[in-house]
Design an enzyme around this catalytic site. Structure first.
Site, PDB file in Angstrom:
ATOM      1  N   THR A 181       3.251  -4.771   5.412  1.00  0.00           N
ATOM      2  CA  THR A 181       2.719  -5.212   6.707  1.00  0.00           C
ATOM      3  C   THR A 181       1.232  -5.520   6.574  1.00  0.00           C
ATOM      4  O   THR A 181       0.414  -4.617   6.400  1.00  0.00           O
ATOM      5  CB  THR A 181       2.946  -4.115   7.770  1.00  0.00           C
ATOM      6  OG1 THR A 181       4.264  -3.620   7.615  1.00  0.00           O
ATOM      7  CG2 THR A 181       2.754  -4.652   9.162  1.00  0.00           C
ATOM      8  N   ARG A 193      15.061  -5.743   3.015  1.00  0.00           N
ATOM      9  CA  ARG A 193      14.715  -5.599   1.587  1.00  0.00           C
ATOM     10  C   ARG A 193      14.719  -4.147   1.121  1.00  0.00           C
ATOM     11  O   ARG A 193      14.862  -3.875  -0.053  1.00  0.00           O
ATOM     12  CB  ARG A 193      13.370  -6.253   1.280  1.00  0.00           C
ATOM     13  CG  ARG A 193      12.194  -5.529   1.858  1.00  0.00           C
ATOM     14  CD  ARG A 193      10.876  -6.130   1.406  1.00  0.00           C
ATOM     15  NE  ARG A 193      10.635  -7.439   1.968  1.00  0.00           N
ATOM     16  CZ  ARG A 193       9.417  -7.951   2.153  1.00  0.00           C
ATOM     17  NH1 ARG A 193       8.360  -7.249   1.791  1.00  0.00           N
ATOM     18  NH2 ARG A 193       9.243  -9.145   2.679  1.00  0.00           N
ATOM     19  N   ASN A 238       6.997   7.923   5.366  1.00  0.00           N
ATOM     20  CA  ASN A 238       7.738   6.653   5.333  1.00  0.00           C
ATOM     21  C   ASN A 238       8.576   6.622   4.053  1.00  0.00           C
ATOM     22  O   ASN A 238       8.034   6.720   2.946  1.00  0.00           O
ATOM     23  CB  ASN A 238       6.726   5.505   5.373  1.00  0.00           C
ATOM     24  CG  ASN A 238       7.403   4.146   5.378  1.00  0.00           C
ATOM     25  OD1 ASN A 238       8.326   3.912   4.609  1.00  0.00           O
ATOM     26  ND2 ASN A 238       6.949   3.249   6.223  1.00  0.00           N
ATOM     27  N   ARG A 287      13.374  -4.056   8.033  1.00  0.00           N
ATOM     28  CA  ARG A 287      12.817  -5.417   8.017  1.00  0.00           C
ATOM     29  C   ARG A 287      13.922  -6.430   8.266  1.00  0.00           C
ATOM     30  O   ARG A 287      15.100  -6.184   7.982  1.00  0.00           O
ATOM     31  CB  ARG A 287      12.156  -5.703   6.662  1.00  0.00           C
ATOM     32  CG  ARG A 287      10.907  -4.872   6.404  1.00  0.00           C
ATOM     33  CD  ARG A 287      10.220  -5.352   5.137  1.00  0.00           C
ATOM     34  NE  ARG A 287       9.553  -6.605   5.351  1.00  0.00           N
ATOM     35  CZ  ARG A 287       8.242  -6.765   5.551  1.00  0.00           C
ATOM     36  NH1 ARG A 287       7.442  -5.718   5.526  1.00  0.00           N
ATOM     37  NH2 ARG A 287       7.726  -7.945   5.759  1.00  0.00           N
ATOM     38  N   GLU A 337      10.213   1.464  12.498  1.00  0.00           N
ATOM     39  CA  GLU A 337       9.282   0.329  12.533  1.00  0.00           C
ATOM     40  C   GLU A 337      10.106  -0.936  12.652  1.00  0.00           C
ATOM     41  O   GLU A 337      11.098  -1.117  11.933  1.00  0.00           O
ATOM     42  CB  GLU A 337       8.441   0.286  11.257  1.00  0.00           C
ATOM     43  CG  GLU A 337       7.459   1.425  11.167  1.00  0.00           C
ATOM     44  CD  GLU A 337       6.656   1.351   9.874  1.00  0.00           C
ATOM     45  OE1 GLU A 337       6.825   0.399   9.103  1.00  0.00           O
ATOM     46  OE2 GLU A 337       5.882   2.272   9.648  1.00  0.00           O
ATOM     47  N   HIS A 353      11.201   1.382   8.092  1.00  0.00           N
ATOM     48  CA  HIS A 353      11.009   0.018   8.594  1.00  0.00           C
ATOM     49  C   HIS A 353      12.257  -0.802   8.274  1.00  0.00           C
ATOM     50  O   HIS A 353      12.544  -1.066   7.105  1.00  0.00           O
ATOM     51  CB  HIS A 353       9.770  -0.574   7.908  1.00  0.00           C
ATOM     52  CG  HIS A 353       9.376  -1.932   8.406  1.00  0.00           C
ATOM     53  ND1 HIS A 353       8.241  -2.571   7.968  1.00  0.00           N
ATOM     54  CD2 HIS A 353       9.944  -2.772   9.306  1.00  0.00           C
ATOM     55  CE1 HIS A 353       8.137  -3.746   8.578  1.00  0.00           C
ATOM     56  NE2 HIS A 353       9.165  -3.896   9.381  1.00  0.00           N
ATOM     57  N   HIS A 400      -1.258   3.285   6.732  1.00  0.00           N
ATOM     58  CA  HIS A 400      -1.221   2.190   5.754  1.00  0.00           C
ATOM     59  C   HIS A 400      -2.264   2.408   4.666  1.00  0.00           C
ATOM     60  O   HIS A 400      -3.451   2.539   4.964  1.00  0.00           O
ATOM     61  CB  HIS A 400      -1.434   0.793   6.377  1.00  0.00           C
ATOM     62  CG  HIS A 400      -0.698  -0.259   5.608  1.00  0.00           C
ATOM     63  ND1 HIS A 400      -1.146  -0.764   4.423  1.00  0.00           N
ATOM     64  CD2 HIS A 400       0.499  -0.867   5.828  1.00  0.00           C
ATOM     65  CE1 HIS A 400      -0.277  -1.649   3.960  1.00  0.00           C
ATOM     66  NE2 HIS A 400       0.745  -1.714   4.790  1.00  0.00           N
ATOM     67  N   HIS A 410      10.334   3.143   0.457  1.00  0.00           N
ATOM     68  CA  HIS A 410      10.337   2.818  -0.979  1.00  0.00           C
ATOM     69  C   HIS A 410      11.316   3.645  -1.791  1.00  0.00           C
ATOM     70  O   HIS A 410      11.566   3.330  -2.948  1.00  0.00           O
ATOM     71  CB  HIS A 410       8.910   2.831  -1.519  1.00  0.00           C
ATOM     72  CG  HIS A 410       8.104   1.760  -0.851  1.00  0.00           C
ATOM     73  ND1 HIS A 410       8.485   0.431  -0.891  1.00  0.00           N
ATOM     74  CD2 HIS A 410       7.017   1.816  -0.063  1.00  0.00           C
ATOM     75  CE1 HIS A 410       7.629  -0.282  -0.170  1.00  0.00           C
ATOM     76  NE2 HIS A 410       6.741   0.532   0.346  1.00  0.00           N
ATOM     77  N   GLU A 439      -0.741   2.685  16.767  1.00  0.00           N
ATOM     78  CA  GLU A 439      -1.009   3.124  15.388  1.00  0.00           C
ATOM     79  C   GLU A 439      -2.023   2.151  14.803  1.00  0.00           C
ATOM     80  O   GLU A 439      -1.785   0.938  14.786  1.00  0.00           O
ATOM     81  CB  GLU A 439       0.283   3.129  14.562  1.00  0.00           C
ATOM     82  CG  GLU A 439       0.022   3.578  13.125  1.00  0.00           C
ATOM     83  CD  GLU A 439       1.284   3.759  12.288  1.00  0.00           C
ATOM     84  OE1 GLU A 439       2.345   4.117  12.840  1.00  0.00           O
ATOM     85  OE2 GLU A 439       1.192   3.535  11.062  1.00  0.00           O
TER      86      GLU A 439
HETATM   87  N1  PXP Z   1       2.543   2.452   9.267  1.00  0.00           N
HETATM   88  C1  PXP Z   1       3.098   1.225   9.389  1.00  0.00           C
HETATM   89  C2  PXP Z   1       3.228   0.644  10.750  1.00  0.00           C
HETATM   90  C3  PXP Z   1       3.559   0.510   8.257  1.00  0.00           C
HETATM   91  O1  PXP Z   1       4.101  -0.708   8.417  1.00  0.00           O
HETATM   92  C4  PXP Z   1       3.460   1.129   6.997  1.00  0.00           C
HETATM   93  C5  PXP Z   1       3.985   0.420   5.790  1.00  0.00           C
HETATM   94  O2  PXP Z   1       5.354   0.269   5.892  1.00  0.00           O
HETATM   95  C6  PXP Z   1       2.904   2.408   6.920  1.00  0.00           C
HETATM   96  C7  PXP Z   1       2.426   3.043   8.067  1.00  0.00           C
HETATM   97  C8  PXP Z   1       2.784   3.146   5.623  1.00  0.00           C
HETATM   98  O3  PXP Z   1       1.954   2.459   4.746  1.00  0.00           O
HETATM   99  P1  PXP Z   1       1.906   2.902   3.227  1.00  0.00           P
HETATM  100  O4  PXP Z   1       3.285   2.672   2.669  1.00  0.00           O
HETATM  101  O5  PXP Z   1       0.881   2.010   2.642  1.00  0.00           O
HETATM  102  O6  PXP Z   1       1.534   4.362   3.203  1.00  0.00           O
END
Ligand code: PXP
Length: 243
Positions: free
Chosen positions: A105, A53, A11, A49, A74, A47, A194, A14, A155
């Site tokens: 999330t 952001r 992901n 959003r 996402e 994602h 997550h 960030h 997921e």
């Molecule tokens: N899976 C989903 C559906 C999420 O919303 C997120 C966070 O954006 C992640 C995985 C990844 O989580 P993390 O950034 O805490 O590794």
């Protein structure tokens, strides 16, 4: 059962968070995604959003143009996001709950409670050839809703697991493991994500039915210390160790 190969979805939200902090175009999430692919990522997750952001609309187009590995978008279950997903047709779309004020999330989608609202969204995405995933808690009621919605993927939210320790963590791990077995038994491909880190990924990666982990915040944060390639390849190694 023999474990199936476990994919790593990285992901890159960030990277965009850091870019947006200064309003320019550095660091570029597409560059990070390409580097992730060369470091062993099997897919990229982003994602979009509602408040934009981190990831922005133009990032989705740029990612799709540049990537040779699948993009998992996402998205909240809204008409706006549905139209964007259908226009771009990413490989997969993971429907997540989204609250404006949250930092990330929090908790899974209430697929059972929002069943009627989700029916047309899941159907429209599937008709467009997008593989639908539902980001849910490993709860039989939610898995049952995913089965009835004909979602090919769920997921499981591992945030609670990541924040607990001791017996409470073991109990949550069992819930995820049982959820993965139930989903797989019903023809649904289970994923998880997550809050996963080098320290906590092992027991999750060892759940044999899981086909994919989606990991973001830790990998991007760890990249500050060791670089993105090493951060991702070490996660890949930790996952492979237990399969
Ligand atoms: N899976 C989903 C559906 C999420 O919303 C997120 C966070 O954006 C992640 C995985 C990844 O989580 P993390 O950034 O805490 O590794």
């Amino acid at each position: 059962m023999a474990p199936r190969p476990l994919r790593l979805g990285v992901n890159i939200d960030h990277v965009a968070t850091i870019r947006n902090a200064r309003g320019g175009d550095h660091p570029d999430p597409v560059k990070a995604a390409l580097m992730a692919a060369s470091a062993g990522a099997d897919g990229i997750t982003a994602h979009l959003r509602e408040d934009r952001r981190h990831i922005r609309d133009e990032d989705i187009s740029a990612l799709l143009a540049a990537l040779t590995i699948p993009l998992n978008l996402e998205m909240a279950a809204t008409q706006e996001m549905l139209h964007i997903a259908i226009r771009h047709k990413p490989h997969a779309a993971c429907i997540v709950p989204e609250k404006r004020e949250e930092r990330t999330t929090e908790g899974g989608l209430d697929a059972a409670g929002q069943f009627d609202q989700l029916v047309p969204i899941v159907a429209a995405l599937s008709d467009a050839g997008v593989r639908v995933s539902l980001f849910i808690e490993p709860d039989p009621v939610q898995i049952d809703a995913a089965i009835r919605l004909k979602a090919p993927v769920v997921e499981f939210h591992t945030g609670l697991y990541a924040h607990l320790d001791g017996t409470a963590r073991s109990t949550e791990l069992r819930r995820i493991s049982d959820g993965a077995a139930l989903a797989a038994k019903n023809g649904i491909e289970p994923h998880a994500g997550h809050g996963l880190t080098f320290d906590n990924v092992g027991p999750i990666a060892a759940i044999p039915q899981l086909a994919e982990l989606n990991i973001g915040h830790f990998l991007i944060g760890e990249a500050i210390f060791c670089g993105l390639k090493d951060s991702i390849s070490e996660m890949r190694r930790q996952m492979d160790l237990v399969r």
